[in-house]
Design a protein around this motif. Sequence first.
Motif, PDB file in Angstrom:
ATOM      1  N   SER A   5      42.735  42.317  40.295  1.00 54.96           N
ATOM      2  CA  SER A   5      43.950  42.030  40.314  1.00 54.96           C
ATOM      3  C   SER A   5      44.672  41.943  41.164  1.00 54.96           C
ATOM      4  N   ARG A   6      45.561  40.653  41.582  1.00 57.49           N
ATOM      5  CA  ARG A   6      46.195  41.082  42.311  1.00 57.49           C
ATOM      6  C   ARG A   6      47.700  41.950  42.314  1.00 57.49           C
TER       7      ARG A   6
ATOM      8  N   LEU B 200      38.600  38.971  44.664  1.00 58.67           N
ATOM      9  CA  LEU B 200      40.088  39.846  44.247  1.00 58.67           C
ATOM     10  C   LEU B 200      39.952  37.911  43.142  1.00 58.67           C
ATOM     11  N   GLN B 201      40.618  38.149  42.243  1.00 59.57           N
ATOM     12  CA  GLN B 201      41.052  37.525  41.361  1.00 59.57           C
ATOM     13  C   GLN B 201      42.145  36.129  41.924  1.00 59.57           C
ATOM     14  N   PRO B 202      41.163  34.882  41.403  1.00 63.95           N
ATOM     15  CA  PRO B 202      41.373  33.344  41.970  1.00 63.95           C
ATOM     16  C   PRO B 202      43.842  33.660  41.790  1.00 63.95           C
TER      17      PRO B 202
ATOM     18  N   MET C 299      36.055  41.136  38.658  1.00 66.34           N
ATOM     19  CA  MET C 299      37.455  41.049  39.338  1.00 66.34           C
ATOM     20  C   MET C 299      38.513  41.910  39.780  1.00 66.34           C
TER      21      MET C 299
ATOM     22  N   GLY D  22      49.138  36.387  39.872  1.00 67.71           N
ATOM     23  CA  GLY D  22      48.964  37.074  38.160  1.00 67.71           C
ATOM     24  C   GLY D  22      49.664  37.306  37.349  1.00 67.71           C
TER      25      GLY D  22
END
Length: 124
Positions: free
Chosen positions: A3-4, A117-119, A1, A57
Amino acid sequence: MVSRVNITENAKKLIDTLKEKYGELMFYQAGGCCEGTQPQCFKKGEYYLRYKDVCIGIIEDCEFWVDKDLFEYWKHAHFELDVIDAIGAGGFSLEVPLGKTFKVNYRIFSPDELELLQPVKFNL
């Protein structure tokens, strides 16, 4: 994933200093006039989130929230939390008395990153 949000070493050091003094922290980045668009650091729970604000995040065990409208505009961008020696527009952030200001550097995600992308978490 993917990270944003991530953090620079200088921002990490400042967060460690603020945690020693204040305990658990949170970040919020609005798109309004008073605080501009710089991220604000608060003691955890001392900033009241609005409906549908977005947690993009966690950095150094601190949730990083953004205004729901700002997220719509920047949802295709990576946030890098940094710090500079200056006093920014918002005087409510915990780093201000130290003569510091958190800032965000942005870059657009690549097409490959967008797929991984991480949710995010919404304040509902």
